[in-house]
Motif scaffolding. Structure first.
Motif, PDB file in Angstrom:
ATOM      1  N   LEU A 763      18.445  -9.502  -0.064  1.00  0.00           N
ATOM      2  CA  LEU A 763      16.996  -9.277  -0.005  1.00  0.00           C
ATOM      3  C   LEU A 763      16.374  -9.114  -1.397  1.00  0.00           C
ATOM      4  O   LEU A 763      15.375  -9.766  -1.717  1.00  0.00           O
ATOM      5  N   PRO A 764      16.941  -8.256  -2.252  1.00  0.00           N
ATOM      6  CA  PRO A 764      16.362  -8.158  -3.612  1.00  0.00           C
ATOM      7  C   PRO A 764      16.477  -9.467  -4.393  1.00  0.00           C
ATOM      8  O   PRO A 764      15.577  -9.814  -5.161  1.00  0.00           O
ATOM      9  N   ALA A 765      17.598 -10.196  -4.212  1.00  0.00           N
ATOM     10  CA  ALA A 765      17.738 -11.475  -4.917  1.00  0.00           C
ATOM     11  C   ALA A 765      16.648 -12.434  -4.492  1.00  0.00           C
ATOM     12  O   ALA A 765      16.062 -13.153  -5.321  1.00  0.00           O
ATOM     13  N   LEU A 766      16.342 -12.463  -3.209  1.00  0.00           N
ATOM     14  CA  LEU A 766      15.265 -13.324  -2.722  1.00  0.00           C
ATOM     15  C   LEU A 766      13.922 -12.886  -3.283  1.00  0.00           C
ATOM     16  O   LEU A 766      13.098 -13.711  -3.686  1.00  0.00           O
ATOM     17  N   ALA A 767      13.698 -11.569  -3.352  1.00  0.00           N
ATOM     18  CA  ALA A 767      12.434 -11.060  -3.898  1.00  0.00           C
ATOM     19  C   ALA A 767      12.286 -11.389  -5.373  1.00  0.00           C
ATOM     20  O   ALA A 767      11.167 -11.535  -5.878  1.00  0.00           O
ATOM     21  N   LEU A 768      13.417 -11.514  -6.073  1.00  0.00           N
ATOM     22  CA  LEU A 768      13.342 -11.900  -7.484  1.00  0.00           C
ATOM     23  C   LEU A 768      12.705 -13.278  -7.642  1.00  0.00           C
ATOM     24  O   LEU A 768      12.156 -13.603  -8.696  1.00  0.00           O
ATOM     25  N   PRO A 853       9.127  -2.270 -13.905  1.00  0.00           N
ATOM     26  CA  PRO A 853       9.646  -2.073 -12.541  1.00  0.00           C
ATOM     27  C   PRO A 853       8.600  -2.279 -11.460  1.00  0.00           C
ATOM     28  O   PRO A 853       8.938  -2.497 -10.302  1.00  0.00           O
ATOM     29  N   PHE A 854       7.312  -2.190 -11.813  1.00  0.00           N
ATOM     30  CA  PHE A 854       6.250  -2.233 -10.803  1.00  0.00           C
ATOM     31  C   PHE A 854       5.456  -3.535 -10.810  1.00  0.00           C
ATOM     32  O   PHE A 854       4.403  -3.628 -10.176  1.00  0.00           O
ATOM     33  N   SER A 855       5.944  -4.552 -11.515  1.00  0.00           N
ATOM     34  CA  SER A 855       5.177  -5.811 -11.617  1.00  0.00           C
ATOM     35  C   SER A 855       5.366  -6.732 -10.429  1.00  0.00           C
ATOM     36  O   SER A 855       4.645  -7.710 -10.284  1.00  0.00           O
ATOM     37  N   ASN A 856       6.354  -6.426  -9.563  1.00  0.00           N
ATOM     38  CA  ASN A 856       6.613  -7.286  -8.406  1.00  0.00           C
ATOM     39  C   ASN A 856       6.655  -6.435  -7.144  1.00  0.00           C
ATOM     40  O   ASN A 856       7.692  -5.851  -6.809  1.00  0.00           O
ATOM     41  N   PRO A 857       5.556  -6.341  -6.393  1.00  0.00           N
ATOM     42  CA  PRO A 857       5.541  -5.498  -5.177  1.00  0.00           C
ATOM     43  C   PRO A 857       6.535  -5.959  -4.121  1.00  0.00           C
ATOM     44  O   PRO A 857       7.059  -5.141  -3.362  1.00  0.00           O
ATOM     45  N   TRP A 858       6.802  -7.283  -4.056  1.00  0.00           N
ATOM     46  CA  TRP A 858       7.775  -7.781  -3.083  1.00  0.00           C
ATOM     47  C   TRP A 858       9.176  -7.253  -3.404  1.00  0.00           C
ATOM     48  O   TRP A 858       9.958  -6.941  -2.497  1.00  0.00           O
ATOM     49  N   LEU A 859       9.488  -7.163  -4.682  1.00  0.00           N
ATOM     50  CA  LEU A 859      10.800  -6.659  -5.081  1.00  0.00           C
ATOM     51  C   LEU A 859      10.919  -5.174  -4.754  1.00  0.00           C
ATOM     52  O   LEU A 859      11.970  -4.710  -4.278  1.00  0.00           O
ATOM     53  N   ILE A 860       9.853  -4.441  -4.987  1.00  0.00           N
ATOM     54  CA  ILE A 860       9.862  -3.009  -4.649  1.00  0.00           C
ATOM     55  C   ILE A 860      10.115  -2.836  -3.153  1.00  0.00           C
ATOM     56  O   ILE A 860      10.918  -1.999  -2.718  1.00  0.00           O
ATOM     57  N   ALA A 861       9.442  -3.661  -2.350  1.00  0.00           N
ATOM     58  CA  ALA A 861       9.619  -3.587  -0.895  1.00  0.00           C
ATOM     59  C   ALA A 861      11.039  -3.968  -0.492  1.00  0.00           C
ATOM     60  O   ALA A 861      11.638  -3.327   0.395  1.00  0.00           O
ATOM     61  N   ALA A 862      11.590  -5.007  -1.143  1.00  0.00           N
ATOM     62  CA  ALA A 862      12.946  -5.443  -0.807  1.00  0.00           C
ATOM     63  C   ALA A 862      13.975  -4.374  -1.133  1.00  0.00           C
ATOM     64  O   ALA A 862      14.903  -4.121  -0.348  1.00  0.00           O
ATOM     65  N   VAL A 863      13.818  -3.727  -2.289  1.00  0.00           N
ATOM     66  CA  VAL A 863      14.738  -2.647  -2.667  1.00  0.00           C
ATOM     67  C   VAL A 863      14.626  -1.491  -1.671  1.00  0.00           C
ATOM     68  O   VAL A 863      15.642  -0.913  -1.241  1.00  0.00           O
ATOM     69  N   ALA A 864      13.392  -1.163  -1.295  1.00  0.00           N
ATOM     70  CA  ALA A 864      13.186  -0.058  -0.342  1.00  0.00           C
ATOM     71  C   ALA A 864      13.821  -0.397   1.008  1.00  0.00           C
ATOM     72  O   ALA A 864      14.473   0.463   1.632  1.00  0.00           O
ATOM     73  N   VAL A 865      13.648  -1.638   1.465  1.00  0.00           N
ATOM     74  CA  VAL A 865      14.238  -2.039   2.746  1.00  0.00           C
ATOM     75  C   VAL A 865      15.757  -2.015   2.670  1.00  0.00           C
ATOM     76  O   VAL A 865      16.440  -1.517   3.588  1.00  0.00           O
ATOM     77  N   SER A 866      16.305  -2.554   1.585  1.00  0.00           N
ATOM     78  CA  SER A 866      17.764  -2.589   1.437  1.00  0.00           C
ATOM     79  C   SER A 866      18.349  -1.172   1.417  1.00  0.00           C
ATOM     80  O   SER A 866      19.359  -0.892   2.082  1.00  0.00           O
ATOM     81  N   PHE A 867      17.713  -0.304   0.665  1.00  0.00           N
ATOM     82  CA  PHE A 867      18.221   1.059   0.604  1.00  0.00           C
ATOM     83  C   PHE A 867      18.025   1.766   1.948  1.00  0.00           C
ATOM     84  O   PHE A 867      18.869   2.565   2.376  1.00  0.00           O
ATOM     85  N   GLY A 868      16.924   1.473   2.617  1.00  0.00           N
ATOM     86  CA  GLY A 868      16.685   2.042   3.943  1.00  0.00           C
ATOM     87  C   GLY A 868      17.745   1.600   4.946  1.00  0.00           C
ATOM     88  O   GLY A 868      18.195   2.396   5.791  1.00  0.00           O
TER      89      GLY A 868
END
Length: 914
Positions: A763-768, A853-868
């Motif tokens: 998920l984070p790789a895709l968000a990248l 760290p905050f320039s890509n909201p999709w990446l932030i969401a992907a990290v949050a989902v993965s950790f969740g």
């Protein structure tokens, strides 16, 4: 001579043969063919159609999506996951196999859809053929299916006719054709009968008409000399068919990456097996299971899918910039482009003749605006002029005109000859409209080089000082070649008065004409006089004219093109113009938009050079004029032969072969023909060169993002593999009692590894792939062929991250093992630590590209989902499937300390590596 003898005699330069010889060779005459002759010739030469190349079956096209080394490797990994089930005491790993195969299937389906569309390119060539044609058969005019037209047929051409085949003109009256799609010539072409020099290029064969071009004016008859694949369009179709598919640089790199990973995994299995056999007491089954599990874990299962989806996301970004990508790998290739070979007409220019300068009342005026827009003004000596001052000249251009505004349409919709449309638009800029009653027309011809109309319209200024003394509401308006118009004049208009045209004034006008022409303007002269008899002899009407002035027009560059070219050059991208227009026009346009026009060459010069000589020349020439489709392909191949990644832009049929052969073929969406669009890799929906610059920037950003997630996936996999390998090795030595008690002594289970690779990495790789582009992305040169996705810098990064993850991860693992002496507790801590650390690795990698760290909201969401999802595994009944336990607060502290230590070490290493 029958049709068989004609075909055996071979090709002829029909345009240079006397007409009698043409008829003799074709065994025809001005009465055309009989039905029987036409039937025999159709049987001999075949239908007047363009052949289709053998299409690729959907079945084979689908299978081709899986012909890649990394794909083979993943299929092998899936089969291996199932095959281990045949060993005693083991079970097939269906979950792993199903996930891998599902990813591959989705990736293959997506690629299949894209490539199937690309395979339809040649079919659009057939759509260019006209459904019907008017010919002479049995001495009578009849309408036949265009496919039934044969060599020797006499084709009857009227205004608006689409030419059904290549033909030599028998006679022509005021005929003009639009050949821009075939030759790149922006202006209409006047057609005449007679002969042309044998060495005349295609654009100068004025006694020929060509398949799929259009007669926009006049009428005539022509004898067909070539049909189907023997026509000029047929030659282009052959060029497209013979073009070999080219792999993009990125396709080559991904294939090479798969091979490297494959060889690395084979080596890994051998090293692991040998190490365990020598240094541990593990049995052969345990050694085999460890090797297979690590091999499966080492394969980046998500890489093909993430690459494909990232390219798809990139194509969506480019689509938002008004460019449609037709082949996904080309998205990344845009970032590698070093040279753009651009057609002039419709790409760098407006593809619409526009009046840019006028001469009236002894002064020159500049005209602003371009294309069909009536927004513009007239400037004299840099100051805005009153357009009403130019009314006599602009009125003449509007009245002596066959073009019209499309009924019930907006102001910018016209039809007719492009030159005459330009005159209407120029008149409209001063609110002059041709609201007059035309009573007679003396048409233009190549011999007369002028056109005159008589209208019921009184031009009041002619009555002042008119020595002829005609008092009438009828006015004759003339336009034509300036020197021809001047020959019919004995007076001129100055300061609102009609005065005698002296030799000095005549020379002044001709000098002004030469000045306009030296700037590649197409110049027309205008004159008028009052008449009292519309039925008079043309010679009487066209004498004693009053010269009004000159209008100079050109197909102008797009306003934004010079800046776009400058940006490309700043980004290390060279732009080359290749056009069918004449040399003077090409050089003038080139100077206006930033090219070095002094070294300009024509197609005949290109033809005279050997391939080796041309490879030397193309490095120093920015402008090529009068080039044929074959010349464009040679220029393209010469640049590619010098190692350049080349993009080719174009919109006409003549551009299709080069578009097909280019590393990136870019066609125009508005003005482009179907052939060009289907042969290209990308279509500019707004026909704007600026869009190419924006697409290149997006392509470079996509390559950066691909590098980021490849760095992430391979670093993570390296860390996992090294951790498991050294964990088993060290654990067997330090805790032999615990490891001996396990049937499958792995410190991370296959399910854990698959979870990490697919979910928490994927998920984070895709968000990248959605990361924004760097602000200075066009300040660096294009990457060359030797600069792959994985460079030396990334190799060091992968190794350093992997080793750091291994050392700290094993510390966490053995802390848990020593504290509770339960393998499941240590596995849970290590499992959670790796998931947490890999979330942090993302920003470590991104920091190299100066992204916060905050320039890509999709990446932030992907990290949050993965950790969740990881927390879901730990604290819900799912933990039984993964054989893990809920992590306590004390354990989280230990995981957090390990993560902080990892960040400090990797940050220092990354900065050291630069």
């Amino acid at each position: 001579m029958n049709a068989v003898e004609l075909s055996e005699e071979g090709p002829t330069e029909w345009y240079s043969e006397p007409l009698e010889r043409v008829f003799e060779r074709l065994d025809s005459d001005e009465e055309g063919l009989t039905d029987d002759e036409a039937t025999d010739r159709r049987a001999e030469f075949g239908p007047n159609e363009l052949e289709q190349e053998a299409g690729v079956s959907p079945y084979r096209l689908f299978l081709s999506q899986f012909q890649d080394f990394l794909i083979y490797l993943l299929i092998f990994a899936a089969l291996l996951s199932v095959a281990v089930g045949v060993l005693p005491g083991t079970a097939p790993k269906y979950e792993e196999a199903a996930l891998i195969l599902l990813i591959l299937l989705a990736n293959g389906l997506f690629g299949f859809v894209q490539d199937y569309r690309a395979e339809m390119s040649i079919k659009s060539l057939q759509e260019l053929s006209t459904p019907n044609a008017t010919v002479l058969r049995n001495g009578e005019t009849v309408t036949v299916d265009a496919a039934d037209v044969v060599p020797g047929d006499i084709v009857v051409i009227e205004q608006g006719s689409v030419i059904p085949a290549d033909a030599r003109l028998v006679d022509a009256t005021a005929m003009e054709t639009n050949e821009a799609a075939l030759t790149g010539e922006s202006t209409s072409v006047t057609k005449v009968s007679g002969t042309v020099d044998a060495d005349a290029p295609l654009a100068e064969r004025d006694n020929m008409v060509f398949m799929s071009t259009t007669a926009i004016k006049g009428r005539g008859r022509a004898v067909v000399v070539a049909t189907g694949m023997d026509t000029e369009v047929g030659d282009i179709a052959t060029e497209i068919q013979e073009a070999e598919p080219r792999e993009t640089p990125f396709q080559k790199e991904v294939d090479e990456l798969g091979k490297r990973i494959g060889f690395g995994i084979v080596a890994l299995i051998l090293v692991i097996a040998a190490t365990q056999f020598v240094f541990t007491a593990a049995g052969w089954l345990s050694i085999l299971l460890t090797g297979i599990t690590l091999a499966v874990a080492a394969v980046p299962e998500g890489l093909p899918a993430v690459v494909t989806l990232t390219l798809a996301l990139g194509s969506r970004k480019i689509l938002d910039r008004d460019a449609l990508v037709r082949r996904l790998p080309v998205v990344e290739s845009l970032g590698s482009v070093e040279v753009i070979v651009s057609d002039k007409t419709g790409t760098l220019t407006e593809n619409q003749m526009t009046v840019k300068r006028v001469y009236f009342d002894g002064a020159a005026y500049d005209v602003t605006g371009s294309g069909l827009s009536t927004d513009g003004e007239f400037r004299r000596d840099g100051e805005r002029a009153n357009p009403e001052e130019l009314t006599p000249l602009l009125s003449c251009g509007a009245y002596c005109n066959d073009a019209e505004r499309t009924p019930n349409s907006a102001d910018d919709e016209y039809y007719g000859d492009p030159t005459e449309v330009a005159l209407l638009v120029a008149a409209a800029k001063s609110n002059v409209a041709p609201a007059h009653e035309r009573l007679r027309e003396i048409p233009f011809s190549s011999e007369r080089k002028r056109m005159t109309v008589v209208a019921r319209e009184s031009l009041s200024v002619l009555s002042r000082g008119d020595s002829v003394g005609v008092d009438s509401d009828l006015t004759a308006y003339m336009k034509g070649a300036p020197e021809v118009v001047l020959e019919r004049c004995d007076r001129f208009l100055e300061d609102g008065e009609v005065r005698e045209l002296t030799d000095a004034k005549r020379e002044e006008i001709l000098e002004r004409n030469r000045t306009f022409a030296s700037n590649a303007l197409r110049v027309l002269g205008f004159a008028a006089r009052s008449v009292d008899n519309t039925e008079a002899d043309p010679e009487d009407i066209e004498r004693n004219m009053v010269f009004l002035g000159l209008q100079g027009m050109i197909d102008p560059p797009r306003d934004e093109v010079p800046e776009a070219i400058e940006d490309c050059q700043h980004a290390g991208i060279r732009v080359v113009m290749a056009t069918g227009d004449n040399l003077d026009t090409a050089k003038a346009i080139g100077r206006n938009i930033g090219f070095d026009s002094e070294t300009a060459m024509v197609g005949a010069d290109v033809e005279a050079l050997s391939d080796d000589e041309l490879r030397d020349v193309v490095e120093n020439v920015d402008v090529f004029a009068r080039v044929s489709p074959q010349h464009k392909v040679r220029i393209l191949r010469a640049l590619q032969g010098n190692g350049h990644t080349v993009a080719m832009t174009g919109d006409g049929v003549n551009d299709a072969p080069a578009l097909r052969n280019a590393d990136v073929g870019i066609s125009m969406g508005i003005r482009g023909t179907d052939v060009a669009q289907q042969a290209s890799d990308m279509v500019l929906l707004d026909d704007n060169f600026v869009t190419i610059r924006d697409a290149v920037a997006e392509g470079r950003a996509i390559f950066d993002n691909i590098r980021k997630f490849v760095n992430l996936l391979l670093s993570a996999n390296a860390g996992e593999v090294l951790t498991v390998f050294f964990g088993v090795f060290v654990g067997t030595l330090l805790f032999p009692d615990l490891f001996a008690a396990e049937a499958d002594p792995l410190i991370l289970t296959p399910v854990m590894l698959l979870w990490i690779n697919i979910v928490t990495d994927g998920l984070p790789a895709l968000a990248l792939g959605t990361d924004p582009k760097a602000p200075n992305i066009l300040d660096r040169p294009p990457r060359n062929d030797g600069q792959g996705v994985i460079d030396r810098r990334m190799v060091f990064s992968i190794i350093s991250i992997g080793l750091t993850m291994t050392v700290i991860g094993l510390g966490v693992f053995f802390y848990g093992l020593a504290a509770v002496r339960e393998l499941v507790t240590a596995q849970t801590l290590l499992f959670t630590f790796i998931v947490t650390v890999e979330m942090v690795v993302i920003q470590v990698i991104r920091s190299r590209y100066n992204q916060s760290p905050f320039s890509n909201p999709w990446l932030i969401a992907a990290v949050a989902v993965s950790f969740g999802l990881q927390l879901l595994v730990l604290y819900t009944p799912l933990n039984a499937l993964f054989d893990v336990f809920p992590v306590s607060a004390a354990h989280w502290v230990w995981i957090a300390l390990g993560t902080v230590a990892f960040v400090i070490v990797t940050t220092v290493v990354e900065r050291t590596l630069g």
